[in-house]
Structure formats: structure tokens, C-alpha cells
Scaffold this active site. Structure first.
Site, PDB file in Angstrom:
ATOM      1  N   HIS A 275       0.874  -1.188   0.000  1.00 32.14           N
ATOM      2  CA  HIS A 275       0.000   0.000   0.000  1.00 32.14           C
ATOM      3  C   HIS A 275       0.903   1.227   0.000  1.00 32.14           C
ATOM      4  O   HIS A 275       1.647   1.459  -0.945  1.00 32.14           O
ATOM      5  CB  HIS A 275      -0.921  -0.118   1.227  1.00 32.14           C
ATOM      6  CG  HIS A 275      -2.069   0.838   1.289  1.00 32.14           C
ATOM      7  ND1 HIS A 275      -2.411   1.693   0.278  1.00 32.14           N
ATOM      8  CD2 HIS A 275      -2.975   1.087   2.285  1.00 32.14           C
ATOM      9  CE1 HIS A 275      -3.472   2.409   0.632  1.00 32.14           C
ATOM     10  NE2 HIS A 275      -3.826   2.058   1.854  1.00 32.14           N
ATOM     11  N   HIS A 314      -2.648  -2.540  -9.775  1.00 36.72           N
ATOM     12  CA  HIS A 314      -3.596  -1.913  -8.843  1.00 36.72           C
ATOM     13  C   HIS A 314      -4.857  -2.748  -8.797  1.00 36.72           C
ATOM     14  O   HIS A 314      -5.251  -3.322  -9.812  1.00 36.72           O
ATOM     15  CB  HIS A 314      -3.933  -0.493  -9.312  1.00 36.72           C
ATOM     16  CG  HIS A 314      -4.484   0.354  -8.217  1.00 36.72           C
ATOM     17  ND1 HIS A 314      -5.805   0.333  -7.866  1.00 36.72           N
ATOM     18  CD2 HIS A 314      -3.874   1.227  -7.379  1.00 36.72           C
ATOM     19  CE1 HIS A 314      -5.988   1.169  -6.867  1.00 36.72           C
ATOM     20  NE2 HIS A 314      -4.839   1.724  -6.538  1.00 36.72           N
ATOM     21  N   ASP A 370       2.659   5.161  -7.162  1.00 36.70           N
ATOM     22  CA  ASP A 370       3.915   5.053  -6.413  1.00 36.70           C
ATOM     23  C   ASP A 370       5.138   4.841  -7.285  1.00 36.70           C
ATOM     24  O   ASP A 370       6.261   4.875  -6.787  1.00 36.70           O
ATOM     25  CB  ASP A 370       3.819   3.896  -5.407  1.00 36.70           C
ATOM     26  CG  ASP A 370       2.899   4.241  -4.262  1.00 36.70           C
ATOM     27  OD1 ASP A 370       2.950   5.395  -3.822  1.00 36.70           O
ATOM     28  OD2 ASP A 370       2.138   3.374  -3.827  1.00 36.70           O
TER      29      ASP A 370
HETATM   30  N1  CMC Z   1       4.472  -7.316 -10.475  1.00 40.50           N
HETATM   31  C1  CMC Z   1       4.364  -8.533 -11.036  1.00 40.50           C
HETATM   32  N2  CMC Z   1       3.207  -9.224 -11.070  1.00 40.50           N
HETATM   33  C2  CMC Z   1       2.125  -8.655 -10.521  1.00 40.50           C
HETATM   34  C3  CMC Z   1       2.185  -7.388  -9.917  1.00 40.50           C
HETATM   35  C4  CMC Z   1       3.415  -6.706  -9.907  1.00 40.50           C
HETATM   36  N3  CMC Z   1       3.519  -5.499  -9.387  1.00 40.50           N
HETATM   37  N4  CMC Z   1       0.955  -7.058  -9.444  1.00 40.50           N
HETATM   38  C5  CMC Z   1       0.175  -8.107  -9.733  1.00 40.50           C
HETATM   39  N5  CMC Z   1       0.876  -9.061 -10.389  1.00 40.50           N
HETATM   40  C6  CMC Z   1       0.367 -10.310 -10.926  1.00 40.50           C
HETATM   41  C7  CMC Z   1       0.117 -11.337  -9.829  1.00 40.50           C
HETATM   42  O1  CMC Z   1       1.245 -12.139  -9.614  1.00 40.50           O
HETATM   43  C8  CMC Z   1      -1.052 -12.106 -10.417  1.00 40.50           C
HETATM   44  O2  CMC Z   1      -0.553 -12.953 -11.402  1.00 40.50           O
HETATM   45  P1  CMC Z   1      -1.185 -14.444 -11.583  1.00 40.50           P
HETATM   46  O3  CMC Z   1      -2.595 -14.200 -12.019  1.00 40.50           O
HETATM   47  O4  CMC Z   1      -0.335 -15.106 -12.583  1.00 40.50           O
HETATM   48  O5  CMC Z   1      -1.115 -15.092 -10.219  1.00 40.50           O
HETATM   49  C9  CMC Z   1      -1.863 -11.027 -11.128  1.00 40.50           C
HETATM   50  O6  CMC Z   1      -0.898 -10.016 -11.515  1.00 40.50           O
HETATM   51  C10 CMC Z   1      -2.958 -10.393 -10.294  1.00 40.50           C
HETATM   52  O7  CMC Z   1      -2.364  -9.925  -9.088  1.00 40.50           O
HETATM   53  P2  CMC Z   1      -3.097  -9.818  -7.700  1.00 40.50           P
HETATM   54  O8  CMC Z   1      -2.084  -9.901  -6.607  1.00 40.50           O
HETATM   55  O9  CMC Z   1      -4.237 -10.814  -7.679  1.00 40.50           O
HETATM   56  O10 CMC Z   1      -3.728  -8.384  -7.803  1.00 40.50           O
HETATM   57  P3  CMC Z   1      -4.294  -7.545  -6.597  1.00 40.50           P
HETATM   58  O11 CMC Z   1      -5.389  -6.709  -7.131  1.00 40.50           O
HETATM   59  O12 CMC Z   1      -4.618  -8.418  -5.436  1.00 40.50           O
HETATM   60  O13 CMC Z   1      -3.040  -6.660  -6.157  1.00 40.50           O
HETATM   61  C11 CMC Z   1      -1.535  -4.895  -5.856  1.00 40.50           C
HETATM   62  C12 CMC Z   1      -2.932  -5.298  -6.342  1.00 40.50           C
HETATM   63  C13 CMC Z   1      -1.411  -3.374  -5.944  1.00 40.50           C
HETATM   64  C14 CMC Z   1      -1.379  -5.302  -4.364  1.00 40.50           C
HETATM   65  C15 CMC Z   1      -0.479  -5.593  -6.722  1.00 40.50           C
HETATM   66  O14 CMC Z   1      -0.609  -5.203  -8.073  1.00 40.50           O
HETATM   67  C16 CMC Z   1       0.943  -5.327  -6.225  1.00 40.50           C
HETATM   68  O15 CMC Z   1       1.429  -6.040  -5.340  1.00 40.50           O
HETATM   69  N6  CMC Z   1       1.637  -4.289  -6.788  1.00 40.50           N
HETATM   70  C17 CMC Z   1       2.950  -3.932  -6.320  1.00 40.50           C
HETATM   71  C18 CMC Z   1       2.829  -3.106  -5.061  1.00 40.50           C
HETATM   72  C19 CMC Z   1       2.364  -1.695  -5.348  1.00 40.50           C
HETATM   73  O16 CMC Z   1       2.857  -1.036  -6.259  1.00 40.50           O
HETATM   74  N7  CMC Z   1       1.415  -1.221  -4.533  1.00 40.50           N
HETATM   75  C20 CMC Z   1       0.905   0.144  -4.630  1.00 40.50           C
HETATM   76  C21 CMC Z   1      -0.529   0.189  -5.010  1.00 40.50           C
HETATM   77  S1  CMC Z   1      -1.037   1.830  -5.516  1.00 40.50           S
HETATM   78  C22 CMC Z   1      -0.966   2.794  -4.106  1.00 40.50           C
HETATM   79  C23 CMC Z   1      -1.946   2.416  -3.075  1.00 40.50           C
HETATM   80  O17 CMC Z   1      -3.152   2.488  -3.312  1.00 40.50           O
HETATM   81  O18 CMC Z   1      -1.496   2.071  -1.986  1.00 40.50           O
END
Ligand code: CMC
Length: 436
Positions: A275, A314, A370
């Protein structure tokens, strides 16, 4: 087992329970059915009724809100109906905070009064300073911030009067004014410098820069480009509807805890690397990559499941985060003053490769807010430990607006999700001598 046949009509959902033959008509309002309407679907009188299973609330609206609108597919973000691009270009953080909190842009006298009210509250009680002095010399500023905000609830016991609007407004003004002071002092503490008292001649962000960076000069003068850039970053981070920290704020506030305690919990939720801690993680990732030449190797690792590309992806945006686009422009203005951050080239190369790569395209992973904000903060002289703290300052306005909206919402009650129990059934206690 349940066997349900669903038919989706224009404004109702018809569910046929094949076990009992019963048919249920559930009203659809604003694209949702009420989860509690499912409870009537029972196999027998002693059946608890149907529930939904939705870990991480991926498809559950927990409230109605009139504050922030996001269209994640189109990359649209509106505060109270105003586009984030317009606000970033033409508004100020305090004006935007007023808009988020009270629903309308202020008139000139309203804005003047609002700025005066916030400015009047920037000082902290000296006991808060003593409290902060007790932290370990190298304590993480985010830990100091969230603990000290919690401590403020002991300084303002009147904050428990959450049912009275004037009481809530007073705490809102206090928190918006005091969080930057706590944040700045957390930073000064972590680098062993004396705390700087607020200078109320300066703007909201100008004063914050003063409390962070003033040395021996009699009067600190913020660089106008950096002061404005920080204000724009604060506008971009002011609210983002029902994210992890805002949900924490609402959940804690729903128990009728005071807003300082609730905000400490929201800040704790913000601190994690998925986050608000993400921009810190982005900077650490860029440093670890080290050179543009090593970017393809890093992308290969991420695709192989070894870590994530921080600052990408996201839960809601499935196209370019509109805040990331504005931040990229702000970065150019800041770098013109501070010099280019050498990590920028690595970030640009990561973005270029990722946006052409099927792994990221098929998962709709684009840069989020970010990805570039940390580069700007670092160029402005902030250490990475401060990044999440810089997020918490403007988000205070959003957290408080959401908290206030929740308390005024007749539909809301104490937050209390259900569970699907997967543990052991009832069993007899076994004395320790008889256990194997
Ligand atoms: N790098 C590589 N793969 C990713 C990433 C990433 N940053 N984000 C998601 N994926 C992949 C994930 O491995 C999954 O792949 P598969 O379907 O093969 O298992 C797929 O994309 C869907 O991911 P998810 O974890 O189910 O998606 P989510 O909606 O639960 O997660 C997130 C959202 C923001 C937590 C995630 O994209 C992430 O960890 N990003 C990196 C951390 C980040 O930049 N966070 C800041 C968010 S914006 C500011 C805020 O609001 O806080």
C-alpha cells in the site's frame, strides 16, 4: 449442496433453490444486491442462510460513498465530481481537502477561514514532543507517526464526542494541521536534529518543508517549485475511496473509537509495502537493479515469480493510473530544480519494457501512483523512510472525510465480517498426561 439457478433481470435477481424449489427475487440497486438478502435462502428452519465468500473484499461494496469516484478501466479519478487532472493543475491541497471533506469547492471567504483554522492548529502540545523524544534514535518515522497520532487521543479526550458534528469538525481541523508537524518531527527525530516549530506565515506545504529542512537560518524560505510540486503530490494522494487504509479507518471508526485512534490504525495499514510503503519499495527495487542494463534480467525474475515489479498494478486501475501520468509531469518540474534523479533512467526502462511485455499487458499491470513519486521525493531530499509518511499527510483528509461520512450513514453499524469455519468440530478435552 446448493444448486442455484440464477436469472438476471433488469432490476431483480431471481434465484431458484433446486433443493427446496423456492424462488427468491432479490432487488438490484446501483449494480448490487444486498448480501443480507441472501440470508433468507435456507434449506431448513435451522439453516443459517446463504452467505457470500469474498476474501479481500474484491467484489463487495461495504458502503455508499459520495466522495471519490474511480473508473479503473478507463483510468478516471474524480473527487466529488472534479477530475484529478483539473484539481492537480488548478487547486491547492487545502482547497482540495475542503472539497473532499465538505462536498463543494469553498468560496473565497470559506477558503480563507479554512486555511486560518488549519493554520491555528499546527502546534503540538509540549508533552507530545516529550513523547516523541522517547523513541529509539533510529526509529522508522512511520512507526513514530502512527504511534504519536494514537498518543494524541490522550491529549484530546474530547475527541470521543464523535456523535456531535462540531466536535468532529474540531478534531478534523486538528488532525489535518497536526499530522504534518508530527510527520516532520518524526523525520527530525530519526536524523537526530532538533524539532522545528511551525511557521504559520508559510503555506501548508511551505511550513511542512520548513519543519523538515530548516537549519540555522532565521527564516526558512521554501523553493516555490518544490512547494507547489509537494502540494500537487498531496492533492493526488488526498483520497482513493475504499482502499486498505481507508477501510481500516472506517472499520475502527465503526466501533465509535475516537478519530486519533482510528487514524493511527489507518496509518498502520498504509505502512505496508503493498500500500503506502510501495514507493519506498520502488526506490529500493531501483537501487537493487542498479543499472539500465540489468532491467531485462529483473523483469525475467519477476515473470518467473521471484518478487513483484513494485509500483505496478492496482486492484482497481486496469489501465494507466491517472495520478501516475500527472506525477510524471511533476517529476520533470522538480528535476529541473534539483537535477535529474539517476534512478529515473532505470524506472523509464522498466516501464518501457513492462508496457510491451505480454505478462504485464495480459494482467493489465500499469504504473501506479507510487512508481514515480519516490523518485521525486528522493530528489527533493526526503529519505526513503519518509515516503509512506508523505503519503499519510494528505490521506489524512480522505480518511477523515470517509470516517465522517461513515458516522453519518444510517446504514452503517460496527464492522463485523463473517467467516467460513474450516477448523475441527467439537472434541473432548484431553488431559496432558493422556496426549500423544
Ligand atoms: N508485479 C508482477 N506481477 C504482478 C504485480 C506486480 N507489481 N501485481 C500483480 N501481479 C500479478 C500477480 O502475480 C497475479 O498474477 P497471476 O494471475 O499469474 O497469479 C496477477 O498479476 C494479479 O495480481 P493480484 O495480486 O491478484 O492483484 P491484486 O489486485 O490483489 O493486487 C496490488 C494489487 C497493488 C497489491 C499488486 O498489483 C501489487 O502487489 N503491486 C505492487 C505493489 C504496489 O505497487 N502497490 C501500490 C498500489 S497503488 C498505491 C496504493 O493504493 O497504496
Amino acid at each position: 449442496m446448493w444448486q442455484l439457478r440464477l436469472s438476471h433481470m433488469s432490476d431483480t435477481l431471481t434465484i431458484t433453490d433446486n433443493r427446496t424449489g423456492k424462488i427468491y427475487e432479490l432487488p438490484i440497486e446501483q449494480g448490487t444486491i444486498k448480501a443480507m438478502d441472501l440470508r433468507q435462502i435456507r434449506a431448513s428452519a435451522d439453516d443459517f442462510g446463504l452467505m457470500t465468500y469474498d476474501p479481500a473484499f474484491q467484489n463487495t461494496a461495504a458502503c455508499r460513498s459520495a466522495i471519490t469516484f474511480i473508473d479503473g478501466d478507463k483510468g478516471i479519478l474524480l473527487y466529488r465530481g472534479y477530475a484529478i487532472d483539473d484539481l492537480a493543475e488548478r487547486s491547492t491541497f487545502l482547497e482540495t481537502a475542503y472539497l473532499i471533506l465538505f462536498g463543494e469547492l469553498p468560496t473565497a471567504p470559506q477558503l480563507e477561514a479554512w486555511i486560518r483554522e488549519i493554520t491555528l492548529h499546527t502546534m503540538l502540545h509540549e508533552n507530545v514532543k516529550k513523547f516523541m523524544e522517547g523513541f529509539q534514535y533510529d526509529a522508522h518515522p512511520m512507526g513514530i507517526l502512527l504511534s504519536t497520532v494514537g498518543c494524541l487521543s490522550t491529549i484530546y479526550p474530547d475527541a470521543r464526542r464523535i456523535s456531535q458534528e462540531d466536535g468532529r469538525r474540531l478534531q478534523i481541523r486538528r488532525l489535518i494541521a497536526k499530522v504534518p508537524t508530527v510527520a516532520a518531527w518524526a523525520y527530525r527525530h530519526s536524523i537526530g536534529r532538533p524539532y522545528v516549530y511551525p511557521d504559520n506565515d508559510l503555506s501548508f506545504t511551505g511550513n511542512f518543508l520548513n519543519m523538515l529542512f530548516k537549519m540555522t537560518e532565521l527564516k526558512y524560505r521554501p523553493h516555490p517549485v518544490l512547494e507547489r510540486a509537494l502540494d500537487v503530490l498531496f492533492i493526488l494522494h488526498a483520497d482513493h475511496e475504499q482502499n486498505c487504509s481507508t477501510s481500516a479507518m472506517r472499520a475502527i471508526g465503526s466501533s465509535q473509537a475516537d478519530p486519533y485512534s482510528a487514524l493511527a490504525g489507518a496509518a498502520a495499514a498504509l505502512a505496508g509495502p503493498l500500500h503506502g510503503g510501495a514507493n519506498e519499495a520502488v526506490l529500493r527495487m531501483l537501487k537493487e537493479i542498479g543499472t539500465v542494463q540489468r532491467v531485462p534480467e529483473f523483469i525475467r525474475r519477476v515473470k518467473g515469480g521471484d518478487g513483484r515489479l513494485m509500483g505496478f498494478g492496482h486492484r482497481v486501475y486496469k489501465s494507466y493510473d491517472p495520478r501516475a501520468r500527472i506525477i510524471k509531469q511533476t517529476a520533470d518540474q522538480v528535476f529541473a530544480v534539483t537535477g535529474r534523479n539517476p534512478l529515473l533512467d532505470i524506472a523509464l526502462e522498466l516501464e518501457r519494457i513492462a508496457l510491451e511485455d505480454d505478462y504485464f499487458i495480459s494482467r493489465k499491470l500499469y504504473p501506479n501512483v507510487d512508481f514515480y513519486s519516490g523518485l521525486i521525493y528522493q530528489a527533493m531530499g526526503f529519505p526513503v523512510d519518509m515516503f509512506a509518511v508523505l503519503f499519510a499527510i494528505p490521506r489524512t483528509a480522505g480518511w477523515l472525510a470517509q470516517w465522517d461520512e461513515m458516522l453519518r450513514d444510517a446504514d452503517q453499524k460496527i464492522a463485523r465480517p463473517r467467516q467460513v469455519y474450516t477448523g475441527a468440530g467439537r472434541r473432548e478435552y484431553i488431559g496432558i498426561d493422556a496426549r500423544k
